[in-house]
Write an enzyme that holds these catalytic residues in place. Structure first.
Site, short mmCIF file in Angstrom:
data_model
loop_
_atom_site.label_atom_id
_atom_site.label_comp_id
_atom_site.label_asym_id
_atom_site.label_seq_id
_atom_site.Cartn_x
_atom_site.Cartn_y
_atom_site.Cartn_z
N ARG A 46 1.34 -18.65 36.41
CA ARG A 46 0.39 -17.54 36.23
C ARG A 46 1.07 -16.43 35.42
O ARG A 46 0.45 -15.78 34.59
CB ARG A 46 -0.09 -17.00 37.59
CG ARG A 46 -0.90 -15.73 37.46
CD ARG A 46 -1.73 -15.33 38.68
NE ARG A 46 -1.19 -15.71 39.95
CZ ARG A 46 -0.17 -15.10 40.57
NH1 ARG A 46 0.41 -14.04 40.03
NH2 ARG A 46 0.26 -15.53 41.75
N TYR A 98 -22.75 -7.16 23.35
CA TYR A 98 -22.89 -8.44 24.02
C TYR A 98 -23.50 -8.23 25.41
O TYR A 98 -23.06 -7.33 26.16
CB TYR A 98 -21.50 -9.09 24.11
CG TYR A 98 -21.51 -10.37 24.89
CD1 TYR A 98 -22.16 -11.49 24.40
CD2 TYR A 98 -20.88 -10.47 26.12
CE1 TYR A 98 -22.19 -12.67 25.12
CE2 TYR A 98 -20.91 -11.65 26.85
CZ TYR A 98 -21.57 -12.74 26.34
OH TYR A 98 -21.59 -13.91 27.05
N ASP A 170 -14.21 -4.76 20.31
CA ASP A 170 -14.48 -6.18 20.53
C ASP A 170 -14.68 -6.78 19.13
O ASP A 170 -15.69 -6.54 18.47
CB ASP A 170 -15.74 -6.32 21.40
CG ASP A 170 -16.10 -7.78 21.66
OD1 ASP A 170 -15.66 -8.66 20.89
OD2 ASP A 170 -16.81 -8.05 22.64
N LYS A 195 -15.45 -18.15 20.74
CA LYS A 195 -16.30 -18.13 19.57
C LYS A 195 -15.52 -18.60 18.34
O LYS A 195 -15.07 -19.72 18.30
CB LYS A 195 -16.92 -16.74 19.40
CG LYS A 195 -17.48 -16.15 20.72
CD LYS A 195 -18.65 -16.93 21.30
CE LYS A 195 -19.02 -16.52 22.72
NZ LYS A 195 -19.27 -15.12 22.96
#
Ligand SMILES: *Cc1c(COP(=O)(O)O)cnc(C)c1O
Length: 379
Positions: A46, A98, A170, A195
């Site tokens: 992690r 978004y 973003d 994306k």
């Protein structure tokens, strides 16, 4: 190094144990230590992982950043950024954004005492108008989803340079190939790597890049503490995808420009929204701020009803009716009922998400097949 060379080489070295050119998928969750605390840079997966590390270095290089962090999704990256705030803090954000970002801001973090102001960030004055001493974050999306509105990152950062706050962009729609917000003065840049960075519709991921070591320290603390890290296989897929980002974006740019111009000639189309068109109100700014106009095109029909949009979307054959964007294949969607359904209808209309608005993610197929498909669907 120029962009294409960075996309292919940044962060990646042949594997030291075998010479493998492609970074192996290190599934190991833990790593041997010679003595307590004495190890080769990896303790627990992690915290650090040898497949994630080159990806994070590549992500940083693409955005001209010192630090890069990979996340399990774009929303996990957003979640991490907002967790840098505290109750009482205020955020100024783009009114068109978004849908999932809008949802986490209004339905989750507003419950934790963070106040969000949604304004039209195309005008710097609107941002300044809601600025208070509690403003700690300005959240920009440019081009926005789905209306492809352009905000002036440099002008906003300049206007806020004496404030004690972070500007976040973003950059999912533009990608680092077309726009680098950190170079324009932003403090953080975030991506849904699901994306264009992924580009093949087969991996969910997110990223944050920055140059400030204090911000990087906080981000690493949150990434490790909250644990929304990507799996090693996903890191591998993203590393592979990034190598062709420049090639894919050139092809997306080219096809989207042709599709946008073509749609303007269709009688049943009322308005085409594409930053590359001179009719777009952000065209001049996009020319200055971006190195191309991207692969997203939206349009509104003369018969401005959901039914008319649905009829077109049911008929497309090369385009697939689906959410998401940025893959090599062309997709079409109805933001009002799909990606932006979590925004109340009155709000959608207020900001310009019309009932017939269709959003295209123009892929890299032969463009004649795309225009022919749209022609038959809009007949
Ligand atoms: C998809 C998307 C997100 C969310 O990313 P996920 O990877 O789906 O969690 C955030 N911002 C924009 C602009 C997006 O298109």
């Amino acid at each position: 190094m120029k962009f294409g060379t960075k996309a292919i080489h940044a962060g990646v070295e042949p594997d030291p144990t075998t010479g493998a050119i492609m970074t192996p998928i290190y599934q190991s969750t833990t790593f041997a230590q010679a003595s307590p605390g004495k190890h080769k840079g990896y303790e627990y997966a992690r915290t650090q992982n040898p497949t994630r590390k080159p990806l994070e270095a590549a992500l940083a290089a693409l955005e001209n950043a010192k630090y890069g962090f990979a996340f399990a999704s774009g929303m996990a990256a957003t979640d991490t950024i907002i967790k840098m705030l505290r109750p009482g803090d205020e955020v100024i954000c783009a009114q068109d954004m978004y849908g999932g970002t809008y949802r986490i801001f209004t339905r989750l973090f507003s419950e934790f005492g963070i106040k969000f102001h949604f304004v039209d960030t195309r005008d710097v004055a609107n941002v300044k108008a809601v600025l208070t001493p509690n403003t700690k974050l300005v959240w920009l999306e440019t081009p926005t989803n789905p209306l492809l509105e352009i905000s002036d990152v440099q002008a906003i950062c300049q206007a806020l340079k004496n404030e004690d706050l972070m500007v976040v962009v973003d950059n999912t729609f533009a990608t680092p190939y077309l726009q680098n917000p950190l170079d324009l003065g932003a403090h953080l840049v975030t991506h849904s790597s699901t994306k264009y960075l992924g580009g093949h519709s087969d991996v969910v991921g997110g990223a944050i890049m920055c140059n400030d070591s204090k911000l990087a320290e906080k981000l690493h603390f949150l990434q490790n503490s909250c644990g929304a890290v990507p799996a090693p296989l996903d890191c591998f897929l993203l590393l592979r995808s990034i190598k062709t980002l420049h090639l894919r974006m050139e092809a997306h740019n080219k096809n989207a420009a042709i599709v946008a111009k073509f749609l303007e000639t269709i009688p049943s189309v009322a308005k085409v929204i594409y930053p590359g068109l001179e009719s777009h109100n952000g065209h001049e700014l996009a020319k200055k701020q971006m190195r191309g106009f991207g692969g997203m095109v939206s349009f509104i029909l003369k018969d401005d009803s959901e039914e008319a949009a649905f009829r077109c979307l049911e008929k497309v054959k090369v385009f697939t009716l689906a959410e998401s964007l940025g893959g090599v294949e062309s997709l079409a969607c109805h933001p009002g009922t799909m990606t932006h359904a979590s925004i109340p209808v009155e709000r959608r209309l207020e900001i310009g998400i019309r009932p017939s608005l269709i959003r295209l993610s123009v892929g890299v197929e032969d463009v004649e097949d795309l225009t022919a498909d749209l022609a038959q669907a809009l007949r």
